[in-house]
Motif scaffolding. Sequence first.
Motif, PDB file in Angstrom:
ATOM      1  N   SER A 453     -20.930 -32.962  42.714  1.00  0.00           N
ATOM      2  CA  SER A 453     -22.358 -33.269  42.652  1.00  0.00           C
ATOM      3  C   SER A 453     -22.786 -34.103  43.850  1.00  0.00           C
ATOM      4  N   TYR A 595     -18.674 -29.551  36.934  1.00  0.00           N
ATOM      5  CA  TYR A 595     -19.922 -29.160  37.582  1.00  0.00           C
ATOM      6  C   TYR A 595     -20.036 -27.652  37.773  1.00  0.00           C
ATOM      7  N   LEU A 596     -19.575 -26.893  36.802  1.00  0.00           N
ATOM      8  CA  LEU A 596     -19.695 -25.435  36.905  1.00  0.00           C
ATOM      9  C   LEU A 596     -21.155 -24.987  36.975  1.00  0.00           C
ATOM     10  N   ARG A 597     -22.044 -25.778  36.334  1.00  0.00           N
ATOM     11  CA  ARG A 597     -23.466 -25.401  36.346  1.00  0.00           C
ATOM     12  C   ARG A 597     -24.055 -25.443  37.751  1.00  0.00           C
ATOM     13  N   LEU A 598     -23.440 -26.230  38.637  1.00  0.00           N
ATOM     14  CA  LEU A 598     -23.950 -26.348  40.001  1.00  0.00           C
ATOM     15  C   LEU A 598     -23.530 -25.180  40.883  1.00  0.00           C
ATOM     16  N   TRP A 600     -23.260 -21.876  39.664  1.00  0.00           N
ATOM     17  CA  TRP A 600     -23.429 -20.633  38.902  1.00  0.00           C
ATOM     18  C   TRP A 600     -23.674 -19.417  39.799  1.00  0.00           C
ATOM     19  N   SER A 652     -15.490 -27.632  41.544  1.00  0.00           N
ATOM     20  CA  SER A 652     -16.409 -27.960  40.449  1.00  0.00           C
ATOM     21  C   SER A 652     -15.682 -28.469  39.213  1.00  0.00           C
TER      22      SER A 652
END
Length: 660
Positions: A453, A595-598, A600, A652
């Motif tokens: 992040s 932080y997989l959402r970052l 995608w 991530s």
Amino acid sequence: MTSVSISDNSSKFSGNSRSLLKKRTLLFRYLAEINLIFGIWYLQWRVTHSINFDALWLSIPLLIAEIYSYLGGMMFVIGLWRPLVRQIKSLDQMIPPLPRSDWPTVDVFVTCYNEPPEIVEETAKAALTIDYPPTKLRVYVLDDGNSADMRAMTERLCIQDLQSPLLRQEANRIDVEHSCLLERLKQLENLTPNTQAAEQWLQASSEPAVNQFATEFVQSLRQFILWLPPTHQSISDRLITERKALEEAIRKKELELLEISRFRYIARPKTPGVAHHAKAGNINYAIFSGETAGTFIVTLDADHIPKPSFLKRVLPYFYTYNLSTGKYDQNQIAFVQTRQDFYNIPPGDPFGHRANLFYGPLQQGKDGMNAAFYTGTNAILRREALVSVGLQNFADEFAKNEKRLDEFDLVGGVSSNSITEDMNTAMRLHSAGWKSIYHNELLAEGLAPDDLSSTLKQRLRWAQGTIQVLVRENPLTKSGLTFWQRLQYFKTMYSYFSGFATLVFISCPIIYFFTDIVPVRSYGPDFAIHFFPAFIINRLTFLAATWGIPAREVWRSEQYAIALFPLLIQAVWSVFTGQKLNFQVTPKQRQSGIYLRLVWPQLAIFALTILGLLWSLYRFAIGHLNYPLVHLLNGAWAIYNLLLLWAIIRASVWQPSKEA
């Protein structure tokens, strides 16, 4: 960690400095020329013989992406055409020596906002131990967060520094010199009545026969004293002048004793409704507040710990020996940038923070064209250059908008025109005719973000700020820059548009796996004879350019150059759509989490690529696969893309080891 040290052994070269072409530069140039020729040969074939007119919606974007990449590669190799390796003797080893009394005053700015005080304290302590005369060094904590804890830390450290043996010794020296001056003044006051009486006696003497010898001797002595510079009409006038000089020297010594505190704290006021300009405003306020006056300014981020030799290794660049006067003159060097590295990078460098490519061949190549970048920390700047150029740019902005007068002390030095104030400042200095130096020696180390992040926030700010500069002060049209400086700045800005080309490159194999649509009309021998020689010579050229950098680090840099494509697209979009961009301070402490959402978009591409490969294998297994060779080529392309994307996906979910 790669250790870089520049030897200052005086027996290795004559003079105080020298610059050499980096080793293997000629080999690189030969390969670069061949690379450019093969590249244009390949593109000529692509334009004239390979476009698939049945799928122009895919064929044209790929061709544009390849042309974009070729132009970027061309600027890359030209930018490395003259990489300089500089050698310098330390300040105290210069020949002829520069007297310590002539050493310049230096202000060290430690910029901070919301960092923990203990991190700033470590940096400040290291700055105070820089090997330099204590009366010529000032260290300032520029606290943009106006933190009570930060202020308390600086007060405590200031008292500790005042009680240190070094400052005690310096205070004793000043006190002794002050006492000597007072004693001389007392002697002068005692001498004054006798001198006045002697002059009256000479004027009133009426017995020349009796006092002829004594009178002539005293008159000769008086004349000799009056001949000494500065000249005066009488000895009394001379004594008055001496008295004033002594009183001024005493005043300076008293002031020197009062000013012996060399660690100070500055927190600027922030008026509501007035732009604060983040780090640039913080530095500019310190410059124009009247609290700092050093001839040179060192800028350090809150976490970058300088080495004791910092100043002695960079200050010699600012001096040139004048044979006609026998003295050192200051030159047109505006700043010296040193390399940047970090002391907290975990094994494998999962976030790609190692920057030996930039702080090596790239900066050395820029230096060879007088276009070295200022990167905001680990650098020293000439105050005169910073202020003169800053004020000129402020005057230009004020002419456009007189309401900006309230921001004078915030925009008059370091550029506030972009959230990457450092590069824009360097470009302004270069356009004003000032010169720069890149000194490839590790003289300060800092903290790198150790979570994805924080890393992405930092990279996004770099990208947005660089594109901001392109929009607001395009180097191609900015007056004062040389052709090579324009090239160096523009190619950096150009590289941040690569996200669009990357998206095309990684999409083509996926589209082919599921649709059998190819952007190139033929993948036969004609394709092979044009593509593979160009690709191989391109890799060899890159290998020559990065010689000496660990292969694993080069590969990590390449991975992130591709894997950050969504961030680069976001940066371009945010600038060109006029979104408000804020300067975000990079967190200095780990932000734990997954932080997989970052990532995608990268995950989606990764998943689609694997599905495409599996679909091709399934079709091959059941005997329904057309053109196996084309699928094999696209399969190799897809696997290469997966290897590039895997770095950021792994980052991530990366977690520090329990031992750490």
